[in-house]
Design a protein around this motif. Structure first.
Motif, PDB file in Angstrom:
ATOM      1  N   THR A 156     -42.746  -3.368 -25.929  1.00 13.11           N
ATOM      2  CA  THR A 156     -43.003  -3.600 -24.503  1.00 13.11           C
ATOM      3  C   THR A 156     -41.687  -3.536 -23.723  1.00 13.11           C
ATOM      4  O   THR A 156     -40.717  -4.194 -24.108  1.00 13.11           O
ATOM      5  CB  THR A 156     -43.642  -4.983 -24.293  1.00 13.11           C
ATOM      6  OG1 THR A 156     -44.917  -5.009 -24.939  1.00 13.11           O
ATOM      7  CG2 THR A 156     -43.829  -5.288 -22.816  1.00 13.11           C
ATOM      8  N   ASP A 159     -38.555  -4.550 -18.568  1.00 15.44           N
ATOM      9  CA  ASP A 159     -38.901  -4.685 -17.154  1.00 15.44           C
ATOM     10  C   ASP A 159     -40.258  -5.361 -16.986  1.00 15.44           C
ATOM     11  O   ASP A 159     -40.474  -6.106 -16.020  1.00 15.44           O
ATOM     12  CB  ASP A 159     -38.915  -3.304 -16.484  1.00 15.44           C
ATOM     13  CG  ASP A 159     -37.508  -2.795 -16.220  1.00 15.44           C
ATOM     14  OD1 ASP A 159     -36.564  -3.604 -16.294  1.00 15.44           O
ATOM     15  OD2 ASP A 159     -37.356  -1.589 -15.950  1.00 15.44           O
ATOM     16  N   GLU A 160     -41.198  -5.098 -17.892  1.00 18.78           N
ATOM     17  CA  GLU A 160     -42.497  -5.758 -17.817  1.00 18.78           C
ATOM     18  C   GLU A 160     -42.373  -7.231 -18.200  1.00 18.78           C
ATOM     19  O   GLU A 160     -42.994  -8.101 -17.585  1.00 18.78           O
ATOM     20  CB  GLU A 160     -43.500  -5.059 -18.735  1.00 18.78           C
ATOM     21  CG  GLU A 160     -43.862  -3.654 -18.283  1.00 18.78           C
ATOM     22  CD  GLU A 160     -44.956  -3.044 -19.140  1.00 18.78           C
ATOM     23  OE1 GLU A 160     -45.647  -3.787 -19.853  1.00 18.78           O
ATOM     24  OE2 GLU A 160     -45.109  -1.806 -19.108  1.00 18.78           O
ATOM     25  N   ASN A 163     -41.009  -9.179 -15.373  1.00 18.63           N
ATOM     26  CA  ASN A 163     -41.752  -9.011 -14.119  1.00 18.63           C
ATOM     27  C   ASN A 163     -41.073  -8.075 -13.125  1.00 18.63           C
ATOM     28  O   ASN A 163     -41.193  -8.233 -11.914  1.00 18.63           O
ATOM     29  CB  ASN A 163     -41.999 -10.378 -13.454  1.00 18.63           C
ATOM     30  CG  ASN A 163     -42.852 -11.282 -14.310  1.00 18.63           C
ATOM     31  OD1 ASN A 163     -43.836 -10.844 -14.909  1.00 18.63           O
ATOM     32  ND2 ASN A 163     -42.477 -12.536 -14.404  1.00 18.63           N
ATOM     33  N   ARG A 164     -40.334  -7.103 -13.649  1.00 19.18           N
ATOM     34  CA  ARG A 164     -39.748  -6.093 -12.762  1.00 19.18           C
ATOM     35  C   ARG A 164     -40.614  -4.849 -12.705  1.00 19.18           C
ATOM     36  O   ARG A 164     -40.322  -3.920 -11.967  1.00 19.18           O
ATOM     37  CB  ARG A 164     -38.335  -5.724 -13.246  1.00 19.18           C
ATOM     38  CG  ARG A 164     -37.330  -6.867 -13.166  1.00 19.18           C
ATOM     39  CD  ARG A 164     -35.914  -6.375 -13.400  1.00 19.18           C
ATOM     40  NE  ARG A 164     -35.715  -5.922 -14.755  1.00 19.18           N
ATOM     41  CZ  ARG A 164     -35.132  -6.654 -15.711  1.00 19.18           C
ATOM     42  NH1 ARG A 164     -34.695  -7.863 -15.446  1.00 19.18           N
ATOM     43  NH2 ARG A 164     -34.966  -6.166 -16.920  1.00 19.18           N
ATOM     44  N   ALA A 165     -41.691  -4.816 -13.491  1.00 14.90           N
ATOM     45  CA  ALA A 165     -42.623  -3.695 -13.506  1.00 14.90           C
ATOM     46  C   ALA A 165     -44.019  -4.233 -13.819  1.00 14.90           C
ATOM     47  O   ALA A 165     -44.169  -5.326 -14.378  1.00 14.90           O
ATOM     48  CB  ALA A 165     -42.208  -2.656 -14.548  1.00 14.90           C
ATOM     49  N   GLU A 166     -45.028  -3.457 -13.429  1.00 10.00           N
ATOM     50  CA  GLU A 166     -46.413  -3.870 -13.688  1.00 10.00           C
ATOM     51  C   GLU A 166     -46.691  -3.863 -15.181  1.00 10.00           C
ATOM     52  O   GLU A 166     -46.271  -2.947 -15.897  1.00 10.00           O
ATOM     53  CB  GLU A 166     -47.365  -2.921 -12.972  1.00 10.00           C
ATOM     54  CG  GLU A 166     -48.822  -3.349 -13.056  1.00 10.00           C
ATOM     55  CD  GLU A 166     -49.740  -2.415 -12.277  1.00 10.00           C
ATOM     56  OE1 GLU A 166     -50.963  -2.554 -12.399  1.00 10.00           O
ATOM     57  OE2 GLU A 166     -49.198  -1.547 -11.559  1.00 10.00           O
ATOM     58  N   LYS A 167     -47.416  -4.851 -15.655  1.00  9.05           N
ATOM     59  CA  LYS A 167     -47.682  -4.972 -17.085  1.00  9.05           C
ATOM     60  C   LYS A 167     -48.800  -4.015 -17.498  1.00  9.05           C
ATOM     61  O   LYS A 167     -49.801  -3.888 -16.801  1.00  9.05           O
ATOM     62  CB  LYS A 167     -48.056  -6.411 -17.429  1.00  9.05           C
ATOM     63  CG  LYS A 167     -46.980  -7.418 -17.033  1.00  9.05           C
ATOM     64  CD  LYS A 167     -47.352  -8.806 -17.472  1.00  9.05           C
ATOM     65  CE  LYS A 167     -46.409  -9.846 -16.876  1.00  9.05           C
ATOM     66  NZ  LYS A 167     -45.000  -9.556 -17.054  1.00  9.05           N
ATOM     67  N   ASN A 168     -48.613  -3.350 -18.633  1.00  9.28           N
ATOM     68  CA  ASN A 168     -49.620  -2.402 -19.118  1.00  9.28           C
ATOM     69  C   ASN A 168     -50.727  -3.150 -19.857  1.00  9.28           C
ATOM     70  O   ASN A 168     -50.570  -4.327 -20.222  1.00  9.28           O
ATOM     71  CB  ASN A 168     -48.955  -1.334 -19.995  1.00  9.28           C
ATOM     72  CG  ASN A 168     -48.597  -1.859 -21.363  1.00  9.28           C
ATOM     73  OD1 ASN A 168     -49.458  -1.963 -22.231  1.00  9.28           O
ATOM     74  ND2 ASN A 168     -47.326  -2.223 -21.562  1.00  9.28           N
ATOM     75  N   TYR A 171     -49.849  -5.201 -23.021  1.00 12.07           N
ATOM     76  CA  TYR A 171     -48.626  -5.987 -22.847  1.00 12.07           C
ATOM     77  C   TYR A 171     -48.420  -6.950 -24.019  1.00 12.07           C
ATOM     78  O   TYR A 171     -49.321  -7.713 -24.377  1.00 12.07           O
ATOM     79  CB  TYR A 171     -48.735  -6.764 -21.537  1.00 12.07           C
ATOM     80  CG  TYR A 171     -47.593  -7.700 -21.254  1.00 12.07           C
ATOM     81  CD1 TYR A 171     -46.323  -7.226 -20.949  1.00 12.07           C
ATOM     82  CD2 TYR A 171     -47.788  -9.081 -21.301  1.00 12.07           C
ATOM     83  CE1 TYR A 171     -45.278  -8.092 -20.686  1.00 12.07           C
ATOM     84  CE2 TYR A 171     -46.749  -9.958 -21.033  1.00 12.07           C
ATOM     85  CZ  TYR A 171     -45.498  -9.450 -20.733  1.00 12.07           C
ATOM     86  OH  TYR A 171     -44.467 -10.313 -20.479  1.00 12.07           O
TER      87      TYR A 171
END
Length: 379
Positions: A156, A159-160, A163-168, A171
């Motif tokens: 993972t 950044d996820e 919280n610097r990117a949207e979580k897939n 996750y």
């Protein structure tokens, strides 16, 4: 103050109904969260599911009988006055019934449960044997009859996590190298650990086993549906316990054979790298990947560590001190600390790369280049 509404309904009733309404709405909103066991993709997992449902419905039937009798008695006799309780000391018929009926129910549940437990422990006649070793915080898979072994670590993106990117959708349930098994084959898993107690668990397989240092536990799976199946370490094993996912990919036999051939070729290339001399740029690029996968969880991606827990490598005495001392601590770890021995986890080329990276990243700029031959000599 009246205790009833204008319609003659007790005031508490609308609140109770509203509460049930909210609970129902919440249940619909959480429909994605399954409340029941998954049916699974192995024969054992389906047997476990069937046993679970059998016991559940037996309990439901018993509950209906008991609570029906209780509520009937409460309602039927709630306003009785002057009633005289029946007086008797014993009833042979009732006592025989409440002894025999539960006994038969327990036997009816115990027989299929025992058959399933015996089948779960039968690891004979396996087609593939894989040794599973838990490390803080990753898994290693060794295919005992095929000369293939690799680590499986969380992939993972940072950044996820921060919280610097949207979580897939997967996750914290994705890895760089999943365990691969052939479908419709009995796969025996020999499960142990290198440091602390872990637990290997994939819910749709219907089983989990503790990974204990110094012990080897066995379990087996026979996946009958191709696909990707995810699980996690189920034993609290340290700071990054939640970052220790398990991913198993089940392939048809021809696809599995091709994957196995690719892995064997990759292993041969890795072995050849131990005798090769790399440029500094090659080592730095490879070392950053190795560091991210194996070291960044403690020493952090910026090399600054965690004060009081994990020392900084940026400007640290190990990463900027003599090369032999750096080699020794990476190869053999440090007793009494969380520093693990990576000599058995990484090959010579990966160790040379990560040490070179640590000595030249984050402004360390020692200019030192460590080759695989140096690692081999220090082992």
């Amino acid at each position: 103050m009246s205790a009833r509404t204008k319609l003659g309904v007790p005031r508490g009733v609308p609140r109770v109904l509203a509460g049930f309404g909210l609970m129902s709405a919440a249940g619909l909103a959480d429909a994605a969260y399954d409340l029941n066991l998954p049916r699974g993709v192995t024969p054992i997992s389906r047997e476990v599911f069937d046993l679970h449902m059998l016991v559940l419905w037996v309990c439901v039937a018993i509950g209906i009988v008991v609570f029906s009798a209780m509520f009937y008695s409460i309602i039927r006799h709630r306003k009785s006055k002057g009633a005289v309780a029946a007086k008797f000391h014993e009833s042979t018929v009732v006592e025989v019934l409440w002894t025999i009926v539960p006994f038969l129910i327990l036997i009816g549940m115990a027989i299929p449960a025992t058959k399933t437990l015996i089948a779960m422990e039968d690891t004979r006649n396996a087609d593939v044997s894989i040794k599973v070793t838990g490390y803080q915080w990753k898994w290693r898979y060794d295919y005992l009859d095929d000369g293939v072994g690799f680590f499986s670590t969380l992939s993972t993106p940072k950044d996820e996590i921060f919280n610097r990117a949207e979580k897939n959708p997967h996750y914290l349930l994705e890895v760089d190298h999943p365990m691969v098994v052939p479908v419709n084959k009995k796969v025996r898993l020999l499960i142990t650990a290198n440091d602390v107690i872990h637990s290997w668990w994939v819910p749709v397989f219907g089983m989990k086993k503790d990974a204990i240092p110094g012990f080897v536990n066995e379990m087996w799976i026979n996946v009958d549906t191709p696909g990707t199946y995810r699980g996690q370490c189920a034993e609290l094993c340290g700071k990054d316990h939640g970052f220790m996912p398990i991913v198993v990919v089940a392939k048809e036999q021809p696809d599995y054979d091709q994957w196995l051939a690719d892995q064997q070729q990759a292993s041969a290339v890795a072995a050849a790298d131990s005798d090769r001399e790399f440029s500094k740029d090659e080592l730095m690029a490879r070392g950053e990947k190795v560091f991210t996968a194996n070291c960044a969880a403690c020493h952090q991606a910026n090399g600054e560590g965690v004060p009081g827990a994990f020392p900084a490598l940026k400007g640290g005495v190990i990463a900027t001190g003599p090369v032999p001392g750096h080699l020794d601590i990476v190869l053999h770890g440090k007793s009494g600390t969380a520093m693990a021995a990576f000599g058995s986890q990484l090959n010579d080329a990966d160790l040379a790369a990560v040490i070179t990276y640590e000595r030249n990243a984050w402004g360390n700029d020692t200019g030192d280049v460590v080759q695989p031959a140096d690692v081999k000599a220090a082992r």
